[in-house]
Design an enzyme around this catalytic site. Structure first.
Site, PDB file in Angstrom:
ATOM      1  N   PRO A   2       0.293  -0.519  -0.258  1.00 54.21           N
ATOM      2  CA  PRO A   2      -0.408   0.015  -0.268  1.00 54.21           C
ATOM      3  C   PRO A   2       0.750   1.000   0.157  1.00 54.21           C
ATOM      4  O   PRO A   2       1.746   1.177   1.056  1.00 54.21           O
ATOM      5  CB  PRO A   2      -0.537   0.044   1.451  1.00 54.21           C
ATOM      6  CG  PRO A   2      -0.325  -1.733   1.255  1.00 54.21           C
ATOM      7  CD  PRO A   2       0.427  -2.469   1.609  1.00 54.21           C
ATOM      8  N   GLU A   3       0.851   2.413  -1.260  1.00 55.32           N
ATOM      9  CA  GLU A   3       1.096   3.145  -1.339  1.00 55.32           C
ATOM     10  C   GLU A   3       0.133   4.862   0.127  1.00 55.32           C
ATOM     11  O   GLU A   3      -1.198   4.028   0.357  1.00 55.32           O
ATOM     12  CB  GLU A   3       1.247   3.690  -2.644  1.00 55.32           C
ATOM     13  CG  GLU A   3       2.640   2.151  -2.946  1.00 55.32           C
ATOM     14  CD  GLU A   3       2.975   2.946  -4.249  1.00 55.32           C
ATOM     15  OE1 GLU A   3       2.900   3.996  -4.670  1.00 55.32           O
ATOM     16  OE2 GLU A   3       3.195   1.612  -4.922  1.00 55.32           O
TER      17      GLU A   3
END
Length: 273
Positions: A2-3
């Site tokens: 996840p960014e």
């Protein structure tokens, strides 16, 4: 992994659902990898603390805790890094406990907040308020002069510099590719060779891409879902990422894929220089 947009989406969802709730008890699993702080310290910090706020700092989810009702009145923070496959789920107690659940927080509201992570790259830790500080600067807050300073004199490819969390928080592989495409920069372009006007264009592109991704709930490529178990939709808007050999949406040239520092990079050889 996840960014920034995915972590922001999860943090916002959790803030709506658990802010103000009281943590009555904590269960932690036996696996050591997810625990960056000692298990007794995590449990002691969380139990009988009220969740005052939930927010994102870089790729971390930070729970600000009010411990007026606990033995220690010092405010503290619970810090969660999701790693590659980590998830935070708000569940009813009767919900079946998923395999690879490493933490369960029982809340006064009757619900449970669970941390699930099959690959165990996620990390759980606690800190006194003010002690935790993610490295790098926030891309949605940094001013132009500070942004330019980050890359001045750096001989590394601009893609590598964007992924360096000590420089810029939260911009990972997907959003670096998308931002470089919108600013017409090749991922292998040496950071130090990019003039001010192009760096300004890059900063605007990063902000534009991140805000669009947040609005669409992030990109669901493999494991990512938000705090309610829903997928994001920004992957439907990707212009270069994971589109190898497909025609560029601007000039129809096939998108190329290269590897930079062990990470896949996607770009248009005609639009990006």
């Amino acid at each position: 992994m996840p960014e920034l947009p995915e972590v922001e989406t999860i943090a916002r969802g959790l803030a709506k659902r658990v802010t103000g709730d009281l943590i009555e008890s904590v269960w932690l699993g036996q696996k050591r990898e997810p625990l960056k702080s000692p298990a007794p310290e995590i449990a002691a910090t969380l139990e009988h603390a009220r969740i005052a706020a939930v927010r994102r700092m870089g790729k971390h989810i930070v729970f600000d805790l009010d411990r007026n009702g606990s033995k220690s009145t010092k405010a503290a923070q619970w810090i969660v890094h999701l790693g590659m496959t980590g998830r935070l789920q708000v569940c009813e107690p009767e919900t079946e406990i998923a395999k690879h659940t490493h933490a369960i927080l029982k809340l006064k509201s009757g619900r449970e907040l669970r941390f699930v992570d099959p690959r165990r790259f996620g990390r759980l830790s606690v800190a006194q308020t003010g002690d935790f500080d993610a490295a790098g600067v926030e891309p949605l807050e940094v001013d132009l002069d500070r942004f330019i300073t980050l890359f001045r004199g750096r001989k590394t490819p601009i893609k590598s510099a964007l992924l360096n969390q000590k420089l810029l928080r939260g911009v990972g592989n997907i959003y670096a590719d998308e931002s470089l495409f919108r600013s017409n920069l090749r991922p292998r372009r040496r950071a130090s060779t990019i003039p001010r006007d192009q760096l300004e264009k890059l900063l605007l592109a990063i902000r534009e891409v991140l805000k669009e991704a947040i609005a669409l709930g992030g990109s669901s490529i493999s494991d990512y879902v938000n705090s309610e178990g829903e997928e994001g939709f920004f992957q439907l808007q990707h212009r270069v990422y994971a589109r190898e050999s497909e025609p560029c949406l601007v000039c129809k040239t096939p998108i190329k894929r290269i590897v930079i520092a062990g990470r896949s990079s996607h770009y248009c050889p005609k639009c990006q220089k």
